[in-house]
Design an enzyme around this catalytic site. Structure first.
Site, PDB file in Angstrom:
ATOM      1  N   LYS A  34       1.406   4.222  -2.861  1.00 10.23           N
ATOM      2  CA  LYS A  34       1.132   5.654  -2.639  1.00 10.23           C
ATOM      3  C   LYS A  34       2.402   6.474  -2.882  1.00 10.23           C
ATOM      4  O   LYS A  34       2.353   7.575  -3.440  1.00 10.23           O
ATOM      5  CB  LYS A  34       0.615   5.900  -1.213  1.00 10.23           C
ATOM      6  CG  LYS A  34      -0.754   5.340  -0.902  1.00 10.23           C
ATOM      7  CD  LYS A  34      -1.901   5.962  -1.692  1.00 10.23           C
ATOM      8  CE  LYS A  34      -2.177   7.402  -1.330  1.00 10.23           C
ATOM      9  NZ  LYS A  34      -3.431   7.896  -1.998  1.00 10.23           N
ATOM     10  N   TYR A  56       0.834  -1.216   0.000  1.00 14.84           N
ATOM     11  CA  TYR A  56       0.000   0.000   0.000  1.00 14.84           C
ATOM     12  C   TYR A  56       0.861   1.256   0.000  1.00 14.84           C
ATOM     13  O   TYR A  56       0.714   2.134  -0.855  1.00 14.84           O
ATOM     14  CB  TYR A  56      -0.937   0.006   1.220  1.00 14.84           C
ATOM     15  CG  TYR A  56      -1.510   1.385   1.521  1.00 14.84           C
ATOM     16  CD1 TYR A  56      -2.438   1.971   0.667  1.00 14.84           C
ATOM     17  CD2 TYR A  56      -1.083   2.124   2.647  1.00 14.84           C
ATOM     18  CE1 TYR A  56      -2.936   3.244   0.923  1.00 14.84           C
ATOM     19  CE2 TYR A  56      -1.579   3.389   2.903  1.00 14.84           C
ATOM     20  CZ  TYR A  56      -2.509   3.941   2.041  1.00 14.84           C
ATOM     21  OH  TYR A  56      -2.993   5.210   2.282  1.00 14.84           O
TER      22      TYR A  56
HETATM   23  P1  NAD Z   1     -11.452   4.272   1.572  1.00 16.98           P
HETATM   24  O1  NAD Z   1     -10.864   2.925   1.322  1.00 16.98           O
HETATM   25  O2  NAD Z   1     -12.428   4.451   2.675  1.00 16.98           O
HETATM   26  O3  NAD Z   1     -12.184   4.805   0.242  1.00 16.98           O
HETATM   27  C1  NAD Z   1     -11.598   4.685  -1.012  1.00 16.98           C
HETATM   28  C2  NAD Z   1     -12.628   5.069  -2.066  1.00 16.98           C
HETATM   29  O4  NAD Z   1     -11.972   4.964  -3.355  1.00 16.98           O
HETATM   30  C3  NAD Z   1     -13.854   4.152  -2.109  1.00 16.98           C
HETATM   31  O5  NAD Z   1     -15.030   4.918  -2.252  1.00 16.98           O
HETATM   32  C4  NAD Z   1     -13.611   3.297  -3.347  1.00 16.98           C
HETATM   33  O6  NAD Z   1     -14.810   2.856  -3.979  1.00 16.98           O
HETATM   34  C5  NAD Z   1     -12.825   4.251  -4.242  1.00 16.98           C
HETATM   35  N1  NAD Z   1     -12.004   3.519  -5.215  1.00 16.98           N
HETATM   36  C6  NAD Z   1     -11.152   2.490  -4.976  1.00 16.98           C
HETATM   37  N2  NAD Z   1     -10.625   2.050  -6.144  1.00 16.98           N
HETATM   38  C7  NAD Z   1     -11.125   2.833  -7.132  1.00 16.98           C
HETATM   39  C8  NAD Z   1     -10.957   2.869  -8.539  1.00 16.98           C
HETATM   40  N3  NAD Z   1     -10.159   1.994  -9.177  1.00 16.98           N
HETATM   41  N4  NAD Z   1     -11.617   3.830  -9.236  1.00 16.98           N
HETATM   42  C9  NAD Z   1     -12.434   4.722  -8.604  1.00 16.98           C
HETATM   43  N5  NAD Z   1     -12.658   4.702  -7.285  1.00 16.98           N
HETATM   44  C10 NAD Z   1     -12.004   3.775  -6.545  1.00 16.98           C
HETATM   45  O7  NAD Z   1     -10.213   5.250   1.732  1.00 16.98           O
HETATM   46  P2  NAD Z   1     -10.013   6.507   2.703  1.00 16.98           P
HETATM   47  O8  NAD Z   1      -9.579   6.019   4.027  1.00 16.98           O
HETATM   48  O9  NAD Z   1     -11.198   7.395   2.564  1.00 16.98           O
HETATM   49  O10 NAD Z   1      -8.737   7.196   2.023  1.00 16.98           O
HETATM   50  C11 NAD Z   1      -8.903   8.146   0.965  1.00 16.98           C
HETATM   51  C12 NAD Z   1      -7.536   8.631   0.531  1.00 16.98           C
HETATM   52  O11 NAD Z   1      -6.853   9.208   1.632  1.00 16.98           O
HETATM   53  C13 NAD Z   1      -6.624   7.514   0.018  1.00 16.98           C
HETATM   54  O12 NAD Z   1      -5.903   7.998  -1.105  1.00 16.98           O
HETATM   55  C14 NAD Z   1      -5.678   7.233   1.175  1.00 16.98           C
HETATM   56  O13 NAD Z   1      -4.425   6.769   0.715  1.00 16.98           O
HETATM   57  C15 NAD Z   1      -5.565   8.612   1.791  1.00 16.98           C
HETATM   58  N6  NAD Z   1      -5.279   8.638   3.244  1.00 16.98           N
HETATM   59  C16 NAD Z   1      -6.038   7.909   4.113  1.00 16.98           C
HETATM   60  C17 NAD Z   1      -5.786   8.005   5.480  1.00 16.98           C
HETATM   61  C18 NAD Z   1      -6.614   7.227   6.491  1.00 16.98           C
HETATM   62  O14 NAD Z   1      -6.266   7.220   7.670  1.00 16.98           O
HETATM   63  N7  NAD Z   1      -7.702   6.599   6.094  1.00 16.98           N
HETATM   64  C19 NAD Z   1      -4.742   8.821   5.945  1.00 16.98           C
HETATM   65  C20 NAD Z   1      -3.970   9.536   5.013  1.00 16.98           C
HETATM   66  C21 NAD Z   1      -4.259   9.449   3.659  1.00 16.98           C
HETATM   67  O1  DAU Z   2      -0.998   6.720   8.449  1.00 17.12           O
HETATM   68  C1  DAU Z   2      -1.995   6.888   7.480  1.00 17.12           C
HETATM   69  C2  DAU Z   2      -2.568   5.535   7.113  1.00 17.12           C
HETATM   70  O2  DAU Z   2      -3.362   5.122   8.217  1.00 17.12           O
HETATM   71  C3  DAU Z   2      -3.409   5.571   5.835  1.00 17.12           C
HETATM   72  O3  DAU Z   2      -2.586   5.901   4.746  1.00 17.12           O
HETATM   73  C4  DAU Z   2      -4.069   4.215   5.582  1.00 17.12           C
HETATM   74  O4  DAU Z   2      -4.935   4.302   4.449  1.00 17.12           O
HETATM   75  C5  DAU Z   2      -4.883   3.840   6.800  1.00 17.12           C
HETATM   76  O5  DAU Z   2      -5.418   2.545   6.618  1.00 17.12           O
HETATM   77  C6  DAU Z   2      -4.021   3.877   8.063  1.00 17.12           C
HETATM   78  O6  DAU Z   2      -3.032   2.803   8.045  1.00 17.12           O
HETATM   79  P1  DAU Z   2      -2.690   1.942   9.353  1.00 17.12           P
HETATM   80  O7  DAU Z   2      -2.129   0.643   8.925  1.00 17.12           O
HETATM   81  O8  DAU Z   2      -1.911   2.739  10.331  1.00 17.12           O
HETATM   82  O9  DAU Z   2      -4.183   1.783   9.948  1.00 17.12           O
HETATM   83  P2  DAU Z   2      -4.957   0.521  10.579  1.00 17.12           P
HETATM   84  O10 DAU Z   2      -6.250   1.048  11.107  1.00 17.12           O
HETATM   85  O11 DAU Z   2      -4.991  -0.645   9.665  1.00 17.12           O
HETATM   86  O12 DAU Z   2      -4.013   0.140  11.800  1.00 17.12           O
HETATM   87  C7  DAU Z   2      -3.693   1.080  12.818  1.00 17.12           C
HETATM   88  C8  DAU Z   2      -2.749   0.395  13.791  1.00 17.12           C
HETATM   89  O13 DAU Z   2      -3.471  -0.635  14.489  1.00 17.12           O
HETATM   90  C9  DAU Z   2      -1.578  -0.306  13.114  1.00 17.12           C
HETATM   91  O14 DAU Z   2      -0.422  -0.181  13.929  1.00 17.12           O
HETATM   92  C10 DAU Z   2      -2.004  -1.768  13.042  1.00 17.12           C
HETATM   93  C11 DAU Z   2      -2.876  -1.922  14.271  1.00 17.12           C
HETATM   94  N1  DAU Z   2      -4.003  -2.901  14.151  1.00 17.12           N
HETATM   95  C12 DAU Z   2      -4.845  -2.779  13.096  1.00 17.12           C
HETATM   96  C13 DAU Z   2      -5.909  -3.633  12.947  1.00 17.12           C
HETATM   97  C14 DAU Z   2      -6.853  -3.530  11.757  1.00 17.12           C
HETATM   98  C15 DAU Z   2      -4.202  -3.850  15.146  1.00 17.12           C
HETATM   99  O15 DAU Z   2      -3.443  -3.936  16.121  1.00 17.12           O
HETATM  100  N2  DAU Z   2      -5.275  -4.699  15.001  1.00 17.12           N
HETATM  101  C16 DAU Z   2      -6.125  -4.652  13.938  1.00 17.12           C
HETATM  102  O16 DAU Z   2      -7.052  -5.499  13.858  1.00 17.12           O
END
Ligand code: NAD
Ligand code: DAU
Length: 350
Positions: free
Chosen positions: A158, A154
């Site tokens: 990115k 992932y």
């Molecule tokens: P998410 O997984 O909740 O949502 C992703 C969305 O993208 C969904 O609606 C999905 O249908 C759409 N999508 C996936 N593949 C696609 C494709 N091929 N064409 C069109 N649409 C598509 O993700 P999120 O957590 O909302 O993250 C959004 C953005 O922010 C991502 O780029 C992620 O890398 C970035 N980001 C997320 C976090 C976090 O903590 N969640 C933190 C920093 C950056």
């Molecule tokens: O830092 C930004 C990123 O944060 C985003 O770019 C990603 O899209 C988003 O998914 C998130 O990534 P993480 O891997 O940090 O998030 P996640 O919620 O999967 O996990 C948070 C922390 O918790 C990580 O250290 C792994 C741990 N974890 C996660 C899950 C799902 C557990 O211990 N148990 C679990 O079941």
């Protein structure tokens, strides 16, 4: 202004659209989303009949479909959220991450380049992650100049997309900005991510799976603060520049889970000991980054952004949201969700 928002049916994209579509009726927003497992149209109910909002179901890996939506709407601004976003899924199946996050971003950049290179009245805003910088030890912060060192498929996908976005600016003069943000939490997050998974498992008295010893540290930011930060950078940031976004809320996973157990217990009137007893230490994530922490000085000084929520206020709002939105929860916890839970956690708990 015409705005294409990719991935607007996902967690952060939907929060972004819910904030901006009603607030900015003079802007027209088009949500370009493939509607994968991570999307939920229920997250968009409050805006889906507004006249300044449209949805197009488009896979950004399909160049012709991307071109068609650009032809139809001729955007001034593209805010690119669409991605495969879950680290554990990227470990079990990296292909979609390479396709969507790298090729999909490339298709969007090509659509912009063929229409508006060097036109500074337009903008491609790329939403990215702090995970591109890899892992910190016990001290230090990620700065915008920190070398990229991604650990998972992932974060590598990115990182690749960030490089391509920056290359389009340097090579073709495409007006771009990039934001790299820490971990988001809040309403409408798919319950594969740590915080909603723990809330919903605690409510159902299921095991709370903690990877390794729970000592990994993440910096948590409430999702609407991230959305504000992106809009602020779009308004006030410099073209070609990168901005880190963070909440200054570093916490160990074990402390996050303990806090959630206590708040869920308070909000539902159960004994916190019962929920804390659900914690289960499971096999660690391969390549698990130890610690993320952000230096957000640049966005604060150049754009004047500050987060509004603390972890205490944001986490309580989040628990309350999941408690009051059971329909949304049952929609996302479909058959495919159950299969994912078996695949990801099946082998880890033994
Ligand atoms: P998410 O997984 O909740 O949502 C992703 C969305 O993208 C969904 O609606 C999905 O249908 C759409 N999508 C996936 N593949 C696609 C494709 N091929 N064409 C069109 N649409 C598509 O993700 P999120 O957590 O909302 O993250 C959004 C953005 O922010 C991502 O780029 C992620 O890398 C970035 N980001 C997320 C976090 C976090 O903590 N969640 C933190 C920093 C950056
Ligand atoms: O830092 C930004 C990123 O944060 C985003 O770019 C990603 O899209 C988003 O998914 C998130 O990534 P993480 O891997 O940090 O998030 P996640 O919620 O999967 O996990 C948070 C922390 O918790 C990580 O250290 C792994 C741990 N974890 C996660 C899950 C799902 C557990 O211990 N148990 C679990 O079941």
């Amino acid at each position: 202004m015409k705005v294409i928002v990719t991935g607007g049916a996902g967690f952060i994209g939907a929060n972004f659209l819910n904030q901006l579509v009603p607030a900015l009726p003079e802007h027209h927003f088009v949500n370009v989303d493939k509607l994968t497992y991570a999307a939920n149209l229920g997250s968009l109910q409050a805006i889906d009949s507004l006249p300044n909002y449209d949805l197009r179901r488009v896979d950004i890996t399909d160049r012709d479909a991307v071109d068609a939506v650009f032809e139809e709407f001729d955007p001034d601004l593209v805010v690119h959220f669409a991605a495969e976003s879950h680290v554990d899924r990227s470990i079990l199946g990296p292909r979609e991450f390479i396709r969507t996050n790298i090729e999909g971003t490339f298709n969007l950049l090509e659509a912009c380049r063929s229409r508006w290179s060097r036109d500074d009245s337009r903008l491609f805003h790329h939403v990215s992650t702090d995970e591109v910088y890899g892992s910190l030890g016990d001290t230090g912060l990620f700065e915008e100049t920190t070398a990229y060192d991604p650990s998972s498929p992932y974060s590598a996908s990115k990182a690749a997309s960030d490089h391509i976005v920056r290359a389009y600016h340097r090579t073709y003069g495409l007006p771009i900005k990039i934001t790299n943000c820490s971990n988001n939490y809040g309403p409408m997050q798919f319950p594969e991510k740590l915080i909603p998974l723990m809330i919903l498992n605690a409510l159902e008295r299921k095991a709370l799976p903690i990877y390794g010893q729970g000592l990994n540290v993440r910096d948590w930011l409430y999702v609407t603060d991230h959305c504000d930060a992106i809009w602020t950078v779009i308004q006030k940031g410099s073209v070609g520049r990168t901005y880190n976004i963070g909440g200054n809320n570093e916490m160990r996973n074990i402390d996050v889970v303990d806090t959630l157990c206590k708040i869920v217990a308070e909000e539902t009137g159960v004994d916190p000991g019962e929920l804390l007893g659900l914690k289960q230490f499971v096999t660690d994530r391969p390549g698990h980054d130890l610690r993320y922490a952000i230096d957000a000085t640049r966005i604060k000084e150049e754009c004047g952004w500050e987060p509004k929520e603390t972890f205490d206020t944001g986490i309580r709002k989040t628990v309350q949201w999941y408690l009051s939105n059971q329909d949304w929860v049952s929609d996302v916890r479909s058959g495919d969700y159950r299969k994912w839970m078996d695949l990801n956690y099946g082998d880890r708990t033994g």
